[in-house]
Design a protein around this motif. Sequence first.
Motif, mmCIF file in Angstrom:
data_model
loop_
_atom_site.group_PDB
_atom_site.id
_atom_site.type_symbol
_atom_site.label_atom_id
_atom_site.label_comp_id
_atom_site.label_asym_id
_atom_site.label_seq_id
_atom_site.Cartn_x
_atom_site.Cartn_y
_atom_site.Cartn_z
ATOM 1 N N SER A 176 21.897 13.700 -29.910
ATOM 2 C CA SER A 176 22.770 14.876 -29.973
ATOM 3 C C SER A 176 21.969 16.164 -29.864
ATOM 4 O O SER A 176 20.766 16.185 -30.101
ATOM 5 C CB SER A 176 23.567 14.876 -31.273
ATOM 6 N N LEU A 177 22.674 17.229 -29.530
ATOM 7 C CA LEU A 177 22.091 18.556 -29.415
ATOM 8 C C LEU A 177 22.744 19.461 -30.445
ATOM 9 O O LEU A 177 23.968 19.505 -30.547
ATOM 10 C CB LEU A 177 22.324 19.124 -28.011
ATOM 11 N N ALA A 178 21.918 20.172 -31.228
ATOM 12 C CA ALA A 178 22.435 21.102 -32.238
ATOM 13 C C ALA A 178 23.257 22.193 -31.571
ATOM 14 O O ALA A 178 23.044 22.542 -30.412
ATOM 15 C CB ALA A 178 21.285 21.718 -33.024
ATOM 16 N N MET A 190 16.192 21.855 -25.731
ATOM 17 C CA MET A 190 15.736 20.511 -26.073
ATOM 18 C C MET A 190 14.650 20.549 -27.145
ATOM 19 O O MET A 190 14.626 19.704 -28.034
ATOM 20 C CB MET A 190 15.242 19.784 -24.820
ATOM 21 N N LYS A 191 13.787 21.532 -27.084
ATOM 22 C CA LYS A 191 12.717 21.657 -28.080
ATOM 23 C C LYS A 191 13.280 21.997 -29.462
ATOM 24 O O LYS A 191 12.839 21.447 -30.468
ATOM 25 C CB LYS A 191 11.736 22.744 -27.637
ATOM 26 N N THR A 192 14.253 22.877 -29.506
ATOM 27 C CA THR A 192 14.749 23.343 -30.800
ATOM 28 C C THR A 192 15.916 22.523 -31.335
ATOM 29 O O THR A 192 16.067 22.410 -32.547
ATOM 30 C CB THR A 192 15.197 24.820 -30.739
ATOM 31 N N GLY A 193 16.747 21.947 -30.464
ATOM 32 C CA GLY A 193 17.978 21.359 -30.955
ATOM 33 C C GLY A 193 18.212 19.883 -30.681
ATOM 34 O O GLY A 193 19.181 19.321 -31.188
ATOM 35 N N TRP A 194 17.362 19.246 -29.890
ATOM 36 C CA TRP A 194 17.602 17.850 -29.527
ATOM 37 C C TRP A 194 17.212 16.924 -30.668
ATOM 38 O O TRP A 194 16.127 17.005 -31.220
ATOM 39 C CB TRP A 194 16.827 17.482 -28.275
ATOM 40 N N ASP A 196 15.541 26.420 -16.251
ATOM 41 C CA ASP A 196 14.581 25.431 -16.754
ATOM 42 C C ASP A 196 14.026 25.838 -18.115
ATOM 43 O O ASP A 196 13.854 24.994 -19.003
ATOM 44 C CB ASP A 196 13.428 25.239 -15.762
ATOM 45 N N ARG A 197 13.764 27.122 -18.291
ATOM 46 C CA ARG A 197 13.256 27.600 -19.582
ATOM 47 C C ARG A 197 14.302 27.442 -20.681
ATOM 48 O O ARG A 197 13.982 27.054 -21.812
ATOM 49 C CB ARG A 197 12.812 29.053 -19.470
ATOM 50 N N LEU A 198 15.559 27.730 -20.362
ATOM 51 C CA LEU A 198 16.630 27.566 -21.350
ATOM 52 C C LEU A 198 16.807 26.095 -21.730
ATOM 53 O O LEU A 198 16.983 25.764 -22.906
ATOM 54 C CB LEU A 198 17.941 28.141 -20.813
ATOM 55 N N TYR A 199 16.766 25.221 -20.759
ATOM 56 C CA TYR A 199 16.889 23.782 -21.009
ATOM 57 C C TYR A 199 15.739 23.299 -21.885
ATOM 58 O O TYR A 199 15.951 22.600 -22.886
ATOM 59 C CB TYR A 199 16.927 23.045 -19.672
ATOM 60 N N TYR A 207 16.381 32.932 -31.805
ATOM 61 C CA TYR A 207 15.312 33.147 -30.826
ATOM 62 C C TYR A 207 13.960 32.642 -31.293
ATOM 63 O O TYR A 207 13.056 32.461 -30.492
ATOM 64 C CB TYR A 207 15.207 34.631 -30.467
ATOM 65 N N ASP A 208 13.826 32.413 -32.593
ATOM 66 C CA ASP A 208 12.571 31.904 -33.136
ATOM 67 C C ASP A 208 12.554 30.394 -33.257
ATOM 68 O O ASP A 208 11.607 29.826 -33.784
ATOM 69 C CB ASP A 208 12.302 32.541 -34.506
ATOM 70 N N GLY A 209 13.608 29.733 -32.823
ATOM 71 C CA GLY A 209 13.661 28.285 -32.857
ATOM 72 C C GLY A 209 14.237 27.708 -34.141
ATOM 73 O O GLY A 209 14.239 26.497 -34.324
#
Length: 135
Positions: A27-29, A17-21, A10-13, A34-36
């Motif tokens: 689309s997803l990057a 989504m926070k950094t790449g969606w 859940d944390r990875l998802y 690690y810093d986003g």
Amino acid sequence: MDSHFRVVADRLYTYAMKTGWNDQVGSLAARSDYDGKLIVPDPVWWAQAELMRLAVYSASKNDDFDYNASILSKSMAYVVNEYVDQFNGGWLNKPQSKRSRKQLNKVIGYHAAAYSALQDLGVIERMSLSPNFSL
């Protein structure tokens, strides 16, 4: 799934989504650090396939169904427009909008994006999805 692994998943998802969606595109990057910070902001076919599988899984477990239905719907629209070979079936290795006319856009068979799994889980009916293609 073991509760410890579920927390990590859940944390990875959430992080992905926070950094790449990209909600506007669906689309997803490809990669972030690690810093986003996005390292590879362009999407790749396999990440889209895995995102769709995860959205189906999460929706089937009734984990924020509306959110996951939205992610799946937007991602599916993006995949159909960019990665599905409309003539031969299968996945293309590059988005159609990112290649030149001279580049060969090889069909990928590795991630056949689980349309039958969507049907088996009843997710298509529950999400009112009716794509006019099959993978």
